[in-house]
Design an enzyme around this catalytic site. Structure first.
Site, PDB file in Angstrom:
ATOM      1  N   GLN A 163      32.690  42.203  35.626  1.00 40.18           N
ATOM      2  CA  GLN A 163      33.442  41.161  35.142  1.00 40.18           C
ATOM      3  C   GLN A 163      33.079  41.228  33.693  1.00 40.18           C
ATOM      4  O   GLN A 163      34.044  40.939  32.888  1.00 40.18           O
ATOM      5  CB  GLN A 163      32.720  39.786  35.761  1.00 40.18           C
ATOM      6  CG  GLN A 163      33.552  38.574  35.195  1.00 40.18           C
ATOM      7  CD  GLN A 163      34.896  38.565  35.827  1.00 40.18           C
ATOM      8  OE1 GLN A 163      35.320  39.103  36.798  1.00 40.18           O
ATOM      9  NE2 GLN A 163      35.962  38.219  34.812  1.00 40.18           N
ATOM     10  N   ALA A 184      38.145  35.492  33.031  1.00 40.74           N
ATOM     11  CA  ALA A 184      36.807  34.698  33.297  1.00 40.74           C
ATOM     12  C   ALA A 184      35.813  35.389  32.434  1.00 40.74           C
ATOM     13  O   ALA A 184      35.570  36.676  32.589  1.00 40.74           O
ATOM     14  CB  ALA A 184      36.646  34.642  34.806  1.00 40.74           C
ATOM     15  N   SER A 189      33.244  33.832  37.285  1.00 43.50           N
ATOM     16  CA  SER A 189      34.276  33.888  38.349  1.00 43.50           C
ATOM     17  C   SER A 189      33.643  34.006  39.635  1.00 43.50           C
ATOM     18  O   SER A 189      32.690  34.375  39.849  1.00 43.50           O
ATOM     19  CB  SER A 189      34.922  35.501  38.186  1.00 43.50           C
ATOM     20  OG  SER A 189      35.419  35.604  39.330  1.00 43.50           O
ATOM     21  N   HIS A 191      34.210  35.235  42.241  1.00 41.23           N
ATOM     22  CA  HIS A 191      34.091  36.372  42.904  1.00 41.23           C
ATOM     23  C   HIS A 191      32.780  37.070  42.969  1.00 41.23           C
ATOM     24  O   HIS A 191      32.531  37.831  43.755  1.00 41.23           O
ATOM     25  CB  HIS A 191      35.215  37.393  42.629  1.00 41.23           C
ATOM     26  CG  HIS A 191      36.675  36.895  43.307  1.00 41.23           C
ATOM     27  ND1 HIS A 191      37.063  37.261  44.573  1.00 41.23           N
ATOM     28  CD2 HIS A 191      37.533  36.052  42.721  1.00 41.23           C
ATOM     29  CE1 HIS A 191      38.281  36.622  44.742  1.00 41.23           C
ATOM     30  NE2 HIS A 191      38.618  36.066  43.776  1.00 41.23           N
ATOM     31  N   ASP A 198      40.015  36.555  48.557  1.00 40.60           N
ATOM     32  CA  ASP A 198      41.472  36.456  48.569  1.00 40.60           C
ATOM     33  C   ASP A 198      41.960  37.106  49.681  1.00 40.60           C
ATOM     34  O   ASP A 198      41.745  38.164  50.152  1.00 40.60           O
ATOM     35  CB  ASP A 198      41.794  37.189  47.257  1.00 40.60           C
ATOM     36  CG  ASP A 198      41.467  36.593  45.840  1.00 40.60           C
ATOM     37  OD1 ASP A 198      41.195  35.201  45.898  1.00 40.60           O
ATOM     38  OD2 ASP A 198      41.425  37.488  44.986  1.00 40.60           O
ATOM     39  N   GLU A 247      45.840  28.149  43.949  1.00 37.96           N
ATOM     40  CA  GLU A 247      45.729  29.434  44.489  1.00 37.96           C
ATOM     41  C   GLU A 247      45.691  29.239  46.018  1.00 37.96           C
ATOM     42  O   GLU A 247      44.398  29.244  46.409  1.00 37.96           O
ATOM     43  CB  GLU A 247      44.392  30.243  43.916  1.00 37.96           C
ATOM     44  CG  GLU A 247      44.433  30.339  42.508  1.00 37.96           C
ATOM     45  CD  GLU A 247      43.391  31.364  41.936  1.00 37.96           C
ATOM     46  OE1 GLU A 247      43.601  31.614  40.549  1.00 37.96           O
ATOM     47  OE2 GLU A 247      42.558  31.824  42.437  1.00 37.96           O
ATOM     48  N   TRP A 249      45.772  31.379  48.285  1.00 35.18           N
ATOM     49  CA  TRP A 249      44.865  32.772  48.776  1.00 35.18           C
ATOM     50  C   TRP A 249      43.399  32.755  48.468  1.00 35.18           C
ATOM     51  O   TRP A 249      42.871  33.571  49.173  1.00 35.18           O
ATOM     52  CB  TRP A 249      45.578  33.788  47.969  1.00 35.18           C
ATOM     53  CG  TRP A 249      45.368  33.845  46.600  1.00 35.18           C
ATOM     54  CD1 TRP A 249      44.333  34.504  45.972  1.00 35.18           C
ATOM     55  CD2 TRP A 249      46.306  33.515  45.448  1.00 35.18           C
ATOM     56  NE1 TRP A 249      44.437  34.131  44.659  1.00 35.18           N
ATOM     57  CE2 TRP A 249      45.410  33.740  44.202  1.00 35.18           C
ATOM     58  CE3 TRP A 249      47.565  32.866  45.515  1.00 35.18           C
ATOM     59  CZ2 TRP A 249      46.054  33.327  43.139  1.00 35.18           C
ATOM     60  CZ3 TRP A 249      48.064  32.341  44.203  1.00 35.18           C
ATOM     61  CH2 TRP A 249      47.414  32.707  43.027  1.00 35.18           C
TER      62      TRP A 249
HETATM   63 ZN   LIG Z   1      40.179  34.778  44.009  1.00 32.22          ZN
END
Ligand SMILES: [Zn+2]
Length: 277
Positions: A163, A184, A189, A191, A198, A247, A249
């Protein structure tokens, strides 16, 4: 005469709808920049080594940013460059967003690859999730399959370093202001927690876009993810609270208890923790 007026009104109304539609398209594109960026960068990771070297040279010219760390007296959280540093990164209840970040350099320890279909074959780090989230994801995919639905995983874990590279590359290429709008900051983030994945489906060509909600897979996910401990982290109409557009997803594992409450009250993780930005 009446017919003329009717035609005139129709033309005006149709024009408005068109504008609204293109506005939404623009919003959709912006919404998923963070996720899409990762998809694109991962593709680069395998092929363009020279660009990484080039970036390192640019990095040397940049002054290293100084970080101010202060301890918040009310709890164990600290601040770092104006962002709150969370004190429970290992917890499944960890809460990060544009104002709240993971500690610098922190990475989850128990990462595994969930046994679910992915839209790509390569063994990339983004296949990983933390153990407890991976097990729950497998159960969710199994339940979807029993309903005749075909979910496909797209992007999970992203390391702090990854990131940081994405963000700094964007700063060096497009400037700080652009980077802050579209990337980000390292640590912010979801993630990076190892608790996000996702997901998509063939009907939308495995893309991460809002039309996923209109597929059978997308609507099933919205109504059932909580039973497996997942929430739709960035729901529709809540972008002023989450800081992210809708979002459908993006799944975040929080455990069944919190997921159930968030689903029943139609709230966000921010509201659950009493942050209403
Ligand atoms: Zn995502």
């Amino acid at each position: 005469m009446h017919l003329l007026v009717f035609i005139l009104i129709s033309v005006v109304l149709f024009g408005c709808q068109q504008d609204e539609q293109s506005m939404n398209e623009v919003k959709n594109k912006q919404a998923s920049v963070d996720d899409k960026e990762e998809m694109e960068v991962n593709e680069q990771e395998q092929v363009d080594q020279p660009e990484e070297q080039q970036q390192e040279e640019t990095d040397k010219e940049e002054e290293t940013e100084t970080t101010n760390q202060e301890t918040n007296e009310n709890n164990n959280e600290t601040t770092n460059n104006g962002l709150t540093v969370v004190d429970n990164p290992d917890s499944i209840e960890v809460f990060v967003n544009k104002q709240r970040k993971l500690p610098d350099g922190w990475n989850p320890k128990n990462l595994v690859v969930p046994n679910v279909p992915f839209y790509f074959d390569e063994n990339l780090p983004k296949k990983q999730m933390r153990q407890e989230a991976a097990t729950a994801l497998e159960q969710l995919f199994q339940a979807a399959e029993e309903e005749g639905l075909a979910l496909v995983a797209a992007s999970g874990y992203r390391s702090y370093e990854r990131q940081k590279t994405i963000y700094e590359h964007n700063v060096n290429t497009n400037g700080q202001a652009h980077a802050d709008q579209f990337s980000a900051k390292p640590g912010t983030s979801e993630h990076q927690t190892g608790l996000a994945m996702d997901v998509t489906t063939a009907e939308v060509a495995f893309a991460l876009e809002q039309s996923f909600k209109q597929t059978n897979e997308g609507s099933w996910l919205a109504e059932n993810a909580h039973q497996f401990g997942f929430i739709i982290r960035y729901p529709e109409g809540k972008s002023d609270i989450t800081g992210y557009a809708y979002e459908p997803w993006h799944l975040r594992y929080v455990g069944t208890e919190i997921a159930q409450e968030i689903y029943e009250r139609s709230i966000t993780l921010e509201e659950y923790f009493g942050f209403g930005y």
